[in-house]
Design a protein around this motif. Structure first.
Motif, PDB file in Angstrom:
ATOM      1  N   ARG A 145       0.822  -1.207   0.000  1.00 50.38           N
ATOM      2  CA  ARG A 145       0.000   0.000   0.000  1.00 50.38           C
ATOM      3  C   ARG A 145       0.864   1.269   0.000  1.00 50.38           C
ATOM      4  O   ARG A 145       0.442   2.312   0.481  1.00 50.38           O
ATOM      5  N   ALA A 146       2.040   1.168  -0.559  1.00 45.41           N
ATOM      6  CA  ALA A 146       2.911   2.334  -0.617  1.00 45.41           C
ATOM      7  C   ALA A 146       2.285   3.415  -1.487  1.00 45.41           C
ATOM      8  O   ALA A 146       1.767   3.123  -2.567  1.00 45.41           O
ATOM      9  N   PRO A 147       2.321   4.683  -1.059  1.00 46.96           N
ATOM     10  CA  PRO A 147       1.765   5.780  -1.869  1.00 46.96           C
ATOM     11  C   PRO A 147       2.502   5.920  -3.193  1.00 46.96           C
ATOM     12  O   PRO A 147       3.708   5.652  -3.282  1.00 46.96           O
ATOM     13  N   ASP A 170      -3.947   1.563  -5.059  1.00 45.15           N
ATOM     14  CA  ASP A 170      -4.268   2.980  -5.218  1.00 45.15           C
ATOM     15  C   ASP A 170      -5.427   3.181  -6.190  1.00 45.15           C
ATOM     16  O   ASP A 170      -6.180   4.150  -6.062  1.00 45.15           O
ATOM     17  N   ALA A 171      -5.570   2.265  -7.159  1.00 47.24           N
ATOM     18  CA  ALA A 171      -6.597   2.407  -8.191  1.00 47.24           C
ATOM     19  C   ALA A 171      -7.987   2.009  -7.702  1.00 47.24           C
ATOM     20  O   ALA A 171      -8.975   2.258  -8.407  1.00 47.24           O
ATOM     21  N   ILE A 172      -8.098   1.395  -6.517  1.00 49.32           N
ATOM     22  CA  ILE A 172      -9.418   1.026  -6.007  1.00 49.32           C
ATOM     23  C   ILE A 172     -10.214   2.303  -5.760  1.00 49.32           C
ATOM     24  O   ILE A 172      -9.754   3.206  -5.062  1.00 49.32           O
ATOM     25  N   PRO A 173     -11.401   2.415  -6.323  1.00 48.21           N
ATOM     26  CA  PRO A 173     -12.162   3.676  -6.219  1.00 48.21           C
ATOM     27  C   PRO A 173     -12.526   4.025  -4.779  1.00 48.21           C
ATOM     28  O   PRO A 173     -12.763   3.132  -3.945  1.00 48.21           O
ATOM     29  N   LEU A 213     -19.704  -5.236  -7.256  1.00 46.67           N
ATOM     30  CA  LEU A 213     -18.416  -5.797  -6.884  1.00 46.67           C
ATOM     31  C   LEU A 213     -17.931  -6.753  -7.967  1.00 46.67           C
ATOM     32  O   LEU A 213     -18.731  -7.344  -8.706  1.00 46.67           O
ATOM     33  N   ALA A 214     -16.626  -6.919  -8.067  1.00 45.69           N
ATOM     34  CA  ALA A 214     -16.057  -7.776  -9.105  1.00 45.69           C
ATOM     35  C   ALA A 214     -16.543  -9.215  -8.964  1.00 45.69           C
ATOM     36  O   ALA A 214     -16.729  -9.921  -9.957  1.00 45.69           O
ATOM     37  N   SER A 215     -16.776  -9.661  -7.731  1.00 46.67           N
ATOM     38  CA  SER A 215     -17.319 -10.991  -7.466  1.00 46.67           C
ATOM     39  C   SER A 215     -18.119 -10.930  -6.179  1.00 46.67           C
ATOM     40  O   SER A 215     -17.872 -10.053  -5.334  1.00 46.67           O
ATOM     41  N   LYS A 263     -11.640  -2.227   1.942  1.00 51.36           N
ATOM     42  CA  LYS A 263     -11.272  -1.612   0.661  1.00 51.36           C
ATOM     43  C   LYS A 263     -10.884  -2.668  -0.361  1.00 51.36           C
ATOM     44  O   LYS A 263     -11.198  -2.525  -1.549  1.00 51.36           O
ATOM     45  N   SER A 264     -10.235  -3.745   0.084  1.00 43.95           N
ATOM     46  CA  SER A 264      -9.818  -4.794  -0.844  1.00 43.95           C
ATOM     47  C   SER A 264     -11.023  -5.460  -1.515  1.00 43.95           C
ATOM     48  O   SER A 264     -10.923  -5.958  -2.635  1.00 43.95           O
ATOM     49  N   SER A 265     -12.185  -5.456  -0.840  1.00 42.49           N
ATOM     50  CA  SER A 265     -13.399  -6.035  -1.432  1.00 42.49           C
ATOM     51  C   SER A 265     -13.859  -5.249  -2.651  1.00 42.49           C
ATOM     52  O   SER A 265     -14.605  -5.765  -3.486  1.00 42.49           O
ATOM     53  N   LEU A 266     -13.438  -3.983  -2.760  1.00 40.34           N
ATOM     54  CA  LEU A 266     -13.869  -3.112  -3.852  1.00 40.34           C
ATOM     55  C   LEU A 266     -12.951  -3.173  -5.064  1.00 40.34           C
ATOM     56  O   LEU A 266     -13.216  -2.512  -6.074  1.00 40.34           O
TER      57      LEU A 266
END
Length: 221
Positions: free
Chosen positions: A103-105, A133-136, A146-148, A189-192
């Motif tokens: 999760r580095a900026p 970072d790209a997760i909305p 959701l993707a799944s 957040k990872s779920s998104l």
């Protein structure tokens, strides 16, 4: 390398941690020098960019990194940290070791030297950081697919949800209304990751939640 804990408890605050990360990333010998360029803390993990230069001014050569125009290389490092009985501890990894925490900026990644091997662990780690970072960051009222499907604690699943919030004291907490049931869940957040915005209805989600809670109170009377 395993975990190292400071039993003297000299590290207690954010400033103490940052100073210790800087110290760990600073080294000088007769031949080369390493210095901290940037450090960021995300959750309990510190991410660092450290630069290596040869003291005689010659370009620093490395099998993993492309030498920068000034003759140096800058690599990424990850420091997992935690407190145990008020004793601060850390576990450090260089990016080419393929750390799990990713999760580095992007501002820190931009400082790192280019990689020679596009299939390296370091390249995969940087890509995971970009993916995170790209997760909305969805707004109030956004309807999301959701993707799944995500399995919930009661055994049911959800895939289409609407972003809303609830309040705990003065704090505003994000939650999501499940399309199928009308219930509300918390999602990481990872779920998104890979999710899709189906539509936006700003301001409506909070009213939806208020109506739901009002109905719950009414049914209990």
């Amino acid at each position: 390398m395993g975990w190292l804990f400071y039993t003297d408890r000299r590290v207690q605050t954010y400033a103490d941690e940052k100073a210790e990360i800087a110290r760990l990333c600073t080294f000088e010998s007769d031949m080369r020098k390493t210095e901290l360029i940037k450090a960021c803390k995300v959750g309990s993990t510190w991410y660092a960019a450290a630069r290596i230069t040869n003291r005689d001014g010659t370009p620093f050569e490395d099998a993993t990194y492309v030498t920068d125009p000034d003759g140096s290389i800058t690599f990424g490092a990850v420091f997992l940290t935690r407190y145990d009985d008020r004793c601060w501890g850390y576990k450090d990894m260089e990016e080419s070791a393929g750390p799990n925490e990713s999760r580095a900026p992007l501002s820190l990644l931009a400082l790192l030297s280019e990689l020679k091997d596009p299939d390296s662990y370091a390249h995969a780690w940087r890509q995971r950081c970009h993916d995170w970072d790209a997760i909305p960051d969805y707004e109030e009222g956004d309807k999301i697919k959701l993707a799944s499907p995500v399995t919930l604690t009661d055994g049911s699943s959800c895939q289409i949800v609407t972003a809303t919030h609830y309040r705990r004291g003065r704090q505003k907490r994000r939650c999501y209304r499940v399309e199928k049931t009308g219930g509300f869940v918390r999602l990481s957040k990872s779920s998104l990751a890979g999710s899709e915005l189906l539509g936006s209805a700003k301001g409506e989600a909070s009213r939806v939640l208020a109506e739901f809670l009002a109905g719950q109170r009414g049914s209990s009377n």
